[in-house]
Scaffold this active site. Structure first.
Site, PDB file in Angstrom:
ATOM      1  N   ASN A 151     -40.099  13.387 -20.432  1.00  0.00           N
ATOM      2  CA  ASN A 151     -39.921  14.267 -19.281  1.00  0.00           C
ATOM      3  C   ASN A 151     -38.608  14.045 -18.535  1.00  0.00           C
ATOM      4  OD1 ASN A 151     -41.818  11.936 -19.033  1.00  0.00           O
ATOM      5  ND2 ASN A 151     -41.481  12.241 -16.850  1.00  0.00           N
ATOM      6  N   SER A 199     -50.693  20.339 -20.490  1.00  0.00           N
ATOM      7  CA  SER A 199     -50.937  20.712 -19.101  1.00  0.00           C
ATOM      8  C   SER A 199     -50.343  22.092 -18.824  1.00  0.00           C
ATOM      9  CB  SER A 199     -50.288  19.671 -18.184  1.00  0.00           C
ATOM     10  OG  SER A 199     -50.502  20.016 -16.843  1.00  0.00           O
ATOM     11  N   ALA A 200     -51.167  22.999 -18.261  1.00  0.00           N
ATOM     12  CA  ALA A 200     -50.771  24.404 -18.124  1.00  0.00           C
ATOM     13  C   ALA A 200     -49.549  24.615 -17.217  1.00  0.00           C
ATOM     14  CB  ALA A 200     -51.951  25.224 -17.602  1.00  0.00           C
ATOM     15  N   CYS A 325     -42.009  11.903 -10.430  1.00  0.00           N
ATOM     16  CA  CYS A 325     -42.816  10.888  -9.766  1.00  0.00           C
ATOM     17  C   CYS A 325     -41.946   9.785  -9.187  1.00  0.00           C
ATOM     18  CB  CYS A 325     -43.799  10.270 -10.747  1.00  0.00           C
ATOM     19  SG  CYS A 325     -44.701  11.508 -11.655  1.00  0.00           S
TER      20      CYS A 325
END
Ligand SMILES: *Cc1c(COP(=O)(O)O)cnc(C)c1O
Length: 392
Positions: A151, A199-200, A325
């Site tokens: 990511n 994950s949508a 995050c």
């Protein structure tokens, strides 16, 4: 002011067609899918339709798909579920140093509970060291969990090779594919993947809904106890609207995959080549070949990522330094440290993640803004003064 959204790895704007598909299930179609009357049964059916759509994309069977609340829950369920269910076979798990916290923190928790975890290193481009992976396999290894695409730096791992290694050693292979689904064609059968998270909201769908694929025959303990939903593996009344949205979003993502990826990759390359041309003292992080089409991660020396983000925000530009995050904290990203960046360079990094709604005009505005902001921030830095001195 217009918002220029360049943080598509953090989340994406929902596709209008997904929103439209969901609306009835937020209002008149409110039946509980477990109820036997028609408005319940109908909702059961739309969930099963969405399950079929996901299964078709991944090339698995519909009853190998479990709906969850998102990528984090899918990762937690897969790793803990497989670890607990296979404890008798062994207590060793292999993962990498650059996983998402949903995987890393789960592994750390398992270590406290008596499991042993090996964290495999990656090279300076962010690709996993396959030799180290092979050498770390023991008789007690029950699970390998390696992310499909990262990511922060966008690197795509050699998933097919890892799948083969796992299969040859009879070890389960889980992959966090949250960044990959919607960007890359994935065939879980061909790649020997036993378990996969998606994950949508990372592919223009709603937040708070995801899925976990688990190959038939792979034993895993359930994570949420309660009713019999999701074939007794994930209790709780289903997020009907979310699941419908996920189904629509995954279908749309793969309908126009080639076309979107081409456009997104061109914009990314245009951005990177302009930064290289116009801003000195930078470092491009990650691998330029095995990389998500929209991801770029560049370190700007002699400045702080936080200052960069705040100044971009003043111009309406949304971006990230490191992962979503970690960008709220001052710790340098564990991914950038793992590829060998010194702390001071890791701190000055900027992740731009381009999505299907971005335009060339937006990228031009980004480039102009960056040239100006980086120049201004450097002029304020005492380190920069020295650099200029030395250059003279
Ligand atoms: C976003 C992300 C997650 C977490 O997914 P959520 O749906 O936000 O819980 C996990 N892994 C990766 C690689 C991600 O990018």
């Amino acid at each position: 002011m217009n918002i220029i959204y360049l943080d598509n790895s953090a989340t994406t704007k929902m596709d209008e067609r997904v929103v439209e598909e969901m609306i009835p299930y937020l209002s008149e179609n409110y039946g509980n899918p477990s109820s036997i009357y028609s408005i319940g049964r109908e909702n059961k059916k739309v969930i099963e339709d969405a399950r079929e759509k996901v299964a078709k994309i991944l090339n698995c069977k519909a009853d190998e798909i479990y709906f969850t609340s998102g990528g984090s829950e899918s990762d937690n369920t897969a790793i803990r579920g497989i670890a607990y269910a296979n404890k008798k076979k062994g207590n060793h798990i292999i993962t990498s140093k650059i996983e998402h916290p949903a995987v890393l923190e789960t592994c750390k928790q398992l270590e406290k509970e008596g499991f042993e975890v090996s964290y495999i290193s990656i090279d300076e481009k962010g690709i996993i060291n396959l030799e180290e992976l092979k050498q770390s396999i023991k008789d007690t290894t029950i699970l390998i969990s390696i992310m499909f695409a990262n990511n922060e730096i966008g690197t795509i791992q050699p998933i097919e090779e890892i799948g083969k290694i796992a299969k040859n050693h009879n070890i389960y292979f889980h992959t966090d594919a949250v960044q990959a689904v919607g960007n890359i064609l994935i065939d879980v059968d061909k790649l020997n993947i036993d378990s996969l998270s998606l994950s949508a909201h990372k592919f223009y769908g709603p937040k708070g809904v995801g899925a976990l694929y688990v190959r038939k025959g792979v034993n895993f303990n359930k994570f949420i106890n309660g009713g019999h939903q999701e074939r007794n593996k994930r209790a709780g009344t289903e997020n009907v609207a979310g699941i419908v949205g996920l189904g629509k979003a995954i279908e749309l993502a793969y309908e126009d995959l080639e076309e979107h990826n081409k456009k997104i990759r061109e914009l990314r390359d245009y951005y990177v080549s302009n930064v290289v041309k116009r801003i000195p003292y930078i470092k491009i992080n990650g691998d330029m070949e095995n990389r998500l089409p929209g991801n770029s991660n560049i370190s700007f020396r002699y400045i702080e990522g936080e200052g960069l983000l705040l100044n971009l925000d003043l111009k309406g530009i949304c971006a990230s330094s490191g992962s979503a995050c970690t960008s709220g904290s001052l710790d340098p990203s564990h991914v950038l440290i793992a590829i060998g960046l010194p702390h001071e360079i890791a701190h000055g990094s900027l992740r731009i993640s381009i999505g299907k709604y971005n335009t060339k005009e937006e990228i031009d505005y980004l480039i102009e803004s960056l040239v100006e902001i980086v120049g201004r921030l450097r002029e304020m830095s005492p380190l920069w003064e020295k650099v200029i001195e030395e250059e003279k």
